[in-house]
Design an enzyme around this catalytic site. Sequence first.
Site, mmCIF file in Angstrom:
data_model
loop_
_atom_site.group_PDB
_atom_site.id
_atom_site.type_symbol
_atom_site.label_atom_id
_atom_site.label_comp_id
_atom_site.label_asym_id
_atom_site.label_seq_id
_atom_site.Cartn_x
_atom_site.Cartn_y
_atom_site.Cartn_z
ATOM 1 N N LEU A 627 13.233 -1.435 -9.866
ATOM 2 C CA LEU A 627 11.895 -1.747 -10.361
ATOM 3 C C LEU A 627 10.827 -1.607 -9.294
ATOM 4 O O LEU A 627 9.633 -1.647 -9.610
ATOM 5 C CB LEU A 627 11.852 -3.139 -10.984
ATOM 6 C CG LEU A 627 12.570 -3.257 -12.329
ATOM 7 C CD1 LEU A 627 12.322 -4.625 -12.958
ATOM 8 C CD2 LEU A 627 12.157 -2.151 -13.306
ATOM 9 N N ASP A 628 11.203 -1.426 -8.034
ATOM 10 C CA ASP A 628 10.209 -1.005 -7.036
ATOM 11 C C ASP A 628 9.790 0.435 -7.316
ATOM 12 O O ASP A 628 8.604 0.757 -7.370
ATOM 13 C CB ASP A 628 10.779 -1.119 -5.628
ATOM 14 C CG ASP A 628 10.703 -2.527 -5.074
ATOM 15 O OD1 ASP A 628 10.215 -3.419 -5.799
ATOM 16 O OD2 ASP A 628 11.131 -2.750 -3.941
ATOM 17 N N TRP A 629 10.783 1.326 -7.502
ATOM 18 C CA TRP A 629 10.433 2.707 -7.813
ATOM 19 C C TRP A 629 9.729 2.778 -9.157
ATOM 20 O O TRP A 629 8.701 3.463 -9.305
ATOM 21 C CB TRP A 629 11.670 3.594 -7.820
ATOM 22 C CG TRP A 629 11.901 4.358 -6.559
ATOM 23 C CD1 TRP A 629 13.060 4.425 -5.846
ATOM 24 C CD2 TRP A 629 10.965 5.187 -5.846
ATOM 25 N NE1 TRP A 629 12.907 5.231 -4.734
ATOM 26 C CE2 TRP A 629 11.625 5.710 -4.719
ATOM 27 C CE3 TRP A 629 9.628 5.527 -6.047
ATOM 28 C CZ2 TRP A 629 11.001 6.556 -3.792
ATOM 29 C CZ3 TRP A 629 8.989 6.360 -5.136
ATOM 30 C CH2 TRP A 629 9.684 6.870 -4.027
#
Length: 864
Positions: A627-629
């Site tokens: 979920l960072d990307w």
Amino acid sequence: MANDGGEVCESAFLQGVRVLEIGDELGEYCGKVLAGLGADVVRVEPPGGEGTRRFGPFYRDQPDLNRSLYFWHYNFGKRGIVLDVDDERGREDFATLAANADVILDSRPRGYLASRDLGYEQLADRNPKLVYARISPFGDSGPWADFRGSDLVHLALGGVMMNCGYDPDPRDGYDTPPIAPQMWHSYHIAGEMTAMSIVAALNYRLASGRGQQLSTSVHEAVSKNTETDMPDWVFLRQAHLRLTCRHSMVSASGPSLAMSKDGRFLLPYRTYLRGTANAWDSTVALLKEYGMQKDLEDPQFATDYRHSAEANDRIGHQVDALVSRVLFERDLWREAQAHGLPWAPIRRPEENVDDEHWQLRGAVFEVDHPELDERFVYVGGKWVTEGMSWPRGRRAPLVGEHTEQVLKQWSETQLQHAKVYSSPRVPAEPLVSKHNKPFALSGVRVLDLSWMLASAGAGRFLAAMGAEVIKVEHDSRPDGMRFSLGTCPPGGRAERDRATEPLPTPAFTGNLNRGGSFMEINAGKLGLSLNLKHPKGREILEDLIRNSDMVVEGFSPGTMSRLGLGYERLKELNPSIIYVQQSGFGEAGTYGRARAYGPTAQAMTGISDMSGLPEPFPPAGIGYSYLDWFGAYNMALAMLAALYRRDITGDGCHIDASQGDAGLYLTGTAILDYTVNGRRWSRYGNRSPYKPAAPHGAYRTIGEDRWIALAAFDEQHWRTIADVLGHPEWTRDERFADLSARLVNQDVLDQMVDDATQSHDGFCLMDQLQAAGVPAGVCQTAQDRVESDVQLAHLGWLVELDQTEIGRWPVKEHPVRFSQTPTYIGGVHNRSGPSYGEDTKAVLSEVLGFSDAEIAELRECDAI
């Protein structure tokens, strides 16, 4: 934002944009995103309906073309028509619609539309402004262009599976396979990147009047989604281990899951990053409240000893002991958050439906199904925008529901899109990239106050499209990614090229410019050092805001307001400013102050629980900050959509995005299955219950921890697998007589296939199966993708870029190809990420007109 007549609200991001979508599951997520942005997306289906209407689960478990929850979810907000493009009348109708469309979204097999005189060249002759976006499994050229894909196969070949799974047996190695996160994530990744690129192409069309062709390879998009395994291999030749519900790493680390007394799990997350706030004292304070700190207040733990593996094991043991004594519903994670710890519960996706935070943000909402006289809760918006709401009014179309309506409307009216805002920074001629073609975003300036991957990663995509992105930092709090994995070795590229064994991770010496991950994430940007705590630093920031198109940041929610730079102040400085913020759970709602990293958001939204083997196994999670990307993708999409809307309305906006919103949006049909059928989420490992297939999984091949993913969706696939593995007699076994029988007997079938594949080389087996039309792919490592993946090499997935201090290294290019405005990940400045403050003088002098003497004075007083 849109109604059933196709009329669009003036506030929609893509107001008036017409999208004609044709294809299967490869493109449906992309179309869903565009519909969410306010486009009139028309889903073209063949007679009898699209094949994805046959994907489960179903309303009340009754298969029906109009009751597939899969189809409901991925076609929410669209209109639907039926056209037979194998019929002359159908082709004429499609061509007429395409002549009045802004975007074609095509995920049919290569050459499908062209062979019917409906390819890009034919349609563009009639509609030169058309943006034609292709999504294909492996790209339309190259040695794997005709390979068969599936969600499982793409997650295997793209490297995701080799980052996801369970801890190895300490003596015998891996006794469980790599795990594919559930469900449809390869198409989420490719679809998000395509949606972003379509909006970029629409921005360029506003300025130039020219359309173009876009091409996305699912394989390439997925291969660029993993996180730390790539820089560790590229810079240090280090391979990663799969670890249960935590980042894959070079070596095994302590457990990250803690089990409550009722058998549920918490994620007491501790980041792997150096240079970020240490959670030791806060964790001990929490333990002390329960009298469980033991000797952790001993003076030895006030020294660097607290960073040792032994100390981490000891504090981890106490955390586990505490969690094991409370019930899951005790919400211990909230107390941890009050201490500033990024803990989260491992929720199932449906456990977010009644959460006030997500309801307030519009991340879940009810949708009316008049044909059933019922309402159901769906996942909702991807972000919050003041004065605007995500569309909620149109459930997925019934088969052919809007055919007559759309044919009439689109043939009678052709919408015009006029650019009403012109930036003073746009050059007379577009900037030209290394490809000797114009950039899509010439003249756009982004003031980038981002932090870490989830927000910093967004700017790299706009830089690759030609925007000037100014990365702002100060050495009192540099971006934490400067301390991340993938550190450049002391001997640079030459040392790495000579290496035949893993290189040791260099000790941190205080140099902020050695982090390969940081340089990758911030490729193409300028670097400005600026002390926002200094009055003069604040003045400079305000001057830059006056001279920028957008401000983006990844601070904790409320930070900009505390700096006196909330959205109202930003509008005073620049009335047309676009302000996009990204945080773990968003500023609006009840979790605004919660601390989060990608894994925290993954745990909370259900993403972590949606990866792993069935219970009693624990969740395997996703072995990197997915979920960072995805937060970065989502933020970049928001930036581009806001830019388009500003140029057609003259209005800026404030977007409050979060990794949590992005995560909920990716939970597929899990929430619908709960609200429609009352069924809680249950993991299913690598199997395929909703697009039935058997065998369907990852199986051992020759070599240590080598696996191949394969899928048999039909009888031809099954017969081929049996023949290639040397067991044609399997096809005569009553237990495997047809797909229904194989699904019932999957346990024994999987064991038989696994026994047979162990005598085969994975890549040879993949080639044999693919040559016969069977979806199959090796579970590739970072090494495989970098050194031996011939399709990725053909697509030019990596670009060699110079970095001022560490030299020339490969960087991942944007995965979507543009025919007229090809991206270049080195951006206008043709380089990797900036050294700390590298461009401070250039920005201050060229953008703001400061003299050398004034800049020297600013340095002297520590304003820069």
